[in-house]
Design a protein around this motif. Structure first.
Motif, PDB file in Angstrom:
ATOM      1  N   VAL A 166       7.258  12.725 -12.720  1.00 39.07           N
ATOM      2  CA  VAL A 166       7.021  11.399 -12.150  1.00 39.07           C
ATOM      3  C   VAL A 166       8.341  10.770 -11.736  1.00 39.07           C
ATOM      4  N   ARG A 167       9.372  10.924 -12.586  1.00 37.75           N
ATOM      5  CA  ARG A 167      10.684  10.372 -12.251  1.00 37.75           C
ATOM      6  C   ARG A 167      11.220  10.962 -10.958  1.00 37.75           C
ATOM      7  N   SER A 168      10.916  12.244 -10.705  1.00 39.68           N
ATOM      8  CA  SER A 168      11.531  12.921  -9.569  1.00 39.68           C
ATOM      9  C   SER A 168      10.839  12.640  -8.247  1.00 39.68           C
ATOM     10  N   MET A 169       9.562  12.223  -8.280  1.00 41.67           N
ATOM     11  CA  MET A 169       8.862  12.108  -7.004  1.00 41.67           C
ATOM     12  C   MET A 169       8.021  10.848  -6.869  1.00 41.67           C
ATOM     13  N   THR A 170       7.550  10.269  -7.956  1.00 39.37           N
ATOM     14  CA  THR A 170       6.581   9.189  -7.871  1.00 39.37           C
ATOM     15  C   THR A 170       7.187   7.869  -8.305  1.00 39.37           C
ATOM     16  N   ASN A 171       7.001   6.836  -7.475  1.00 42.03           N
ATOM     17  CA  ASN A 171       7.524   5.513  -7.795  1.00 42.03           C
ATOM     18  C   ASN A 171       6.471   4.590  -8.384  1.00 42.03           C
ATOM     19  N   GLY A 172       5.211   4.806  -8.041  1.00 46.54           N
ATOM     20  CA  GLY A 172       4.178   3.916  -8.549  1.00 46.54           C
ATOM     21  C   GLY A 172       2.825   4.565  -8.476  1.00 46.54           C
ATOM     22  N   ASP A 176      -7.667   5.182 -11.061  1.00 42.07           N
ATOM     23  CA  ASP A 176      -9.094   4.891 -11.102  1.00 42.07           C
ATOM     24  C   ASP A 176      -9.463   3.596 -10.390  1.00 42.07           C
ATOM     25  N   GLN A 177      -8.963   3.417  -9.187  1.00 42.31           N
ATOM     26  CA  GLN A 177      -9.367   2.309  -8.339  1.00 42.31           C
ATOM     27  C   GLN A 177     -10.159   2.890  -7.162  1.00 42.31           C
ATOM     28  N   PRO A 178     -11.073   2.115  -6.558  1.00 41.00           N
ATOM     29  CA  PRO A 178     -11.794   2.637  -5.388  1.00 41.00           C
ATOM     30  C   PRO A 178     -10.872   2.894  -4.208  1.00 41.00           C
ATOM     31  N   SER A 179      -9.722   2.230  -4.186  1.00 42.90           N
ATOM     32  CA  SER A 179      -8.696   2.540  -3.199  1.00 42.90           C
ATOM     33  C   SER A 179      -7.351   2.458  -3.896  1.00 42.90           C
ATOM     34  N   CYS A 180      -6.385   3.208  -3.413  1.00 48.85           N
ATOM     35  CA  CYS A 180      -5.085   3.191  -4.078  1.00 48.85           C
ATOM     36  C   CYS A 180      -3.971   3.380  -3.064  1.00 48.85           C
ATOM     37  N   ILE A 181      -2.812   2.876  -3.428  1.00 48.12           N
ATOM     38  CA  ILE A 181      -1.588   3.043  -2.652  1.00 48.12           C
ATOM     39  C   ILE A 181      -0.544   3.605  -3.605  1.00 48.12           C
ATOM     40  N   VAL A 182       0.021   4.746  -3.249  1.00 43.96           N
ATOM     41  CA  VAL A 182       0.984   5.412  -4.121  1.00 43.96           C
ATOM     42  C   VAL A 182       2.253   5.693  -3.327  1.00 43.96           C
ATOM     43  N   ASP A 183       3.395   5.333  -3.898  1.00 43.79           N
ATOM     44  CA  ASP A 183       4.684   5.580  -3.255  1.00 43.79           C
ATOM     45  C   ASP A 183       5.342   6.823  -3.840  1.00 43.79           C
ATOM     46  N   PHE A 184       5.910   7.634  -2.971  1.00 45.64           N
ATOM     47  CA  PHE A 184       6.615   8.843  -3.381  1.00 45.64           C
ATOM     48  C   PHE A 184       8.012   8.836  -2.765  1.00 45.64           C
ATOM     49  N   LEU A 297       7.897   7.832   1.080  1.00 47.28           N
ATOM     50  CA  LEU A 297       6.555   8.041   1.612  1.00 47.28           C
ATOM     51  C   LEU A 297       5.565   7.135   0.897  1.00 47.28           C
ATOM     52  N   ARG A 298       4.528   6.754   1.604  1.00 46.67           N
ATOM     53  CA  ARG A 298       3.453   5.952   1.008  1.00 46.67           C
ATOM     54  C   ARG A 298       2.115   6.558   1.417  1.00 46.67           C
ATOM     55  N   VAL A 299       1.261   6.763   0.428  1.00 46.09           N
ATOM     56  CA  VAL A 299      -0.054   7.360   0.657  1.00 46.09           C
ATOM     57  C   VAL A 299      -1.136   6.332   0.335  1.00 46.09           C
TER      58      VAL A 299
END
Length: 307
Positions: A166-172, A176-184, A297-299
């Motif tokens: 997580v430290r190496s690639m994921t910021n947030g 378990d939300q119906p929609s999500c925003i994840v930063d990498f 990146l943001r997904v």
């Protein structure tokens, strides 16, 4: 003059032992958990001689998982608290040096946050197990914190920063939300290492009860490109409904996330979806995609179930 002392049921046995010590000067218990309880009672009623004796006894007694966790939470007013906390961390790290083993899972689910943090801080299972550590952390958080908001807060602030992948690639991560925003975030070195045919995979993230992950790829044939794919974990079967995917990238010129790729699917397929960027444009020294040698990146993923 009379005084009333109120004690909780859980403190009763320790309080009786404290009274026995006050009148006899002797501390007879040798069970670690009870000695910790007596120590807390002695601290509460400021019986300094008993505090000292309990601390010394705990140093000599073999710890248990429960007594070790209790030692991690001792109040700072107890002079031996730092030494006992350090001993507890060493005990937990040694006992659970292979904490991913099946035999420990039920036991670990009952350990408090301070204990889990101590175990994760002292043990490094290796790259091959990093995703298993991530899955363990999610399971523990779901067990201990049923409330999604509280669980997300604990994961973000205390646990996920301790997971190397997580430290190496994921910021947030939103779970378990119906929609999500994840930063990498990927470093330039990680991206360069993908060429000519490498790949890197993010830890899983969850949306509407389904697991996904982002993967980055370098391909030399048939044409040189940098690929980003969103893939679904094979955890709960196909999604019945609409899935909206979107990938954004932060550029050096705007320092904001800009649209890169979007796709909506209504199929039940597990097909990976994503986009390609020509390799020279992504890795060039003056690439607009790198900010201080970091690719941001943001997904976005949104699931709309069938009515």
């Amino acid at each position: 003059r009379q005084a009333t002392v109120t004690i909780a049921d859980s403190e009763y046995e320790a309080f009786l032992e404290l009274l026995h010590f006050i009148y006899s000067g002797k501390l007879t218990p040798t069970e670690p958990i009870l000695v910790v309880d007596i120590l807390l009672a002695a601290d509460k009623f400021e019986v300094a001689s008993c505090i000292k004796l309990c601390g010394e006894r705990l140093v000599d007694l073999p710890m248990t998982a429960e007594s070790a966790v209790m030692c991690l939470d001792l109040p700072c007013s107890i002079s031996m608290a730092p030494a006992l906390a350090e001993a507890a961390k060493k005990f937990l790290a040694k006992r659970y040096d292979k904490f991913l083993l099946t035999k420990f899972q039920d036991e670990l689910m009952r350990i408090s946050l301070t204990g889990i943090v101590a175990i994760l801080s002292r043990n490094h299972p290796g790259v091959a197990s990093e995703e298993s550590v991530y899955d363990f952390v999610l399971r523990w958080a779901h067990f201990q914190y049923p409330n999604p908001e509280e669980r997300h807060k604990i994961l973000s602030s205390s646990l996920l920063p301790l997971v190397p992948v997580v430290r190496s690639m994921t910021n947030g991560i939103l779970i378990d939300q119906p929609s999500c925003i994840v930063d990498f975030t990927l470093s330039r070195g990680q991206c360069s290492g993908l060429f000519p045919s490498g790949s890197i995979r993010s830890p899983p993230f969850y949306c509407g009860g389904h697991g996904f992950f982002l993967s980055a790829h370098g391909k030399m044939e048939p044409s040189n490109f940098f690929g980003l794919l969103i893939e679904k974990l094979e955890d709960k079967g196909p999604v019945r409904g609409t899935i909206d995917y979107e990938i954004e990238v932060k550029t050096r010129q705007s320092l904001e996330f800009l649209f890169l790729w979007r796709r909506t699917t209504t199929t039940d397929s597990r097909q990976a979806l994503g986009c390609r960027i020509p390799w020279p444009s992504i890795i060039a020294d003056n690439s607009r995609f790198f900010i201080d040698d970091k690719l941001h990146l943001r997904v976005h993923v949104k699931i709309t179930p069938q009515p």
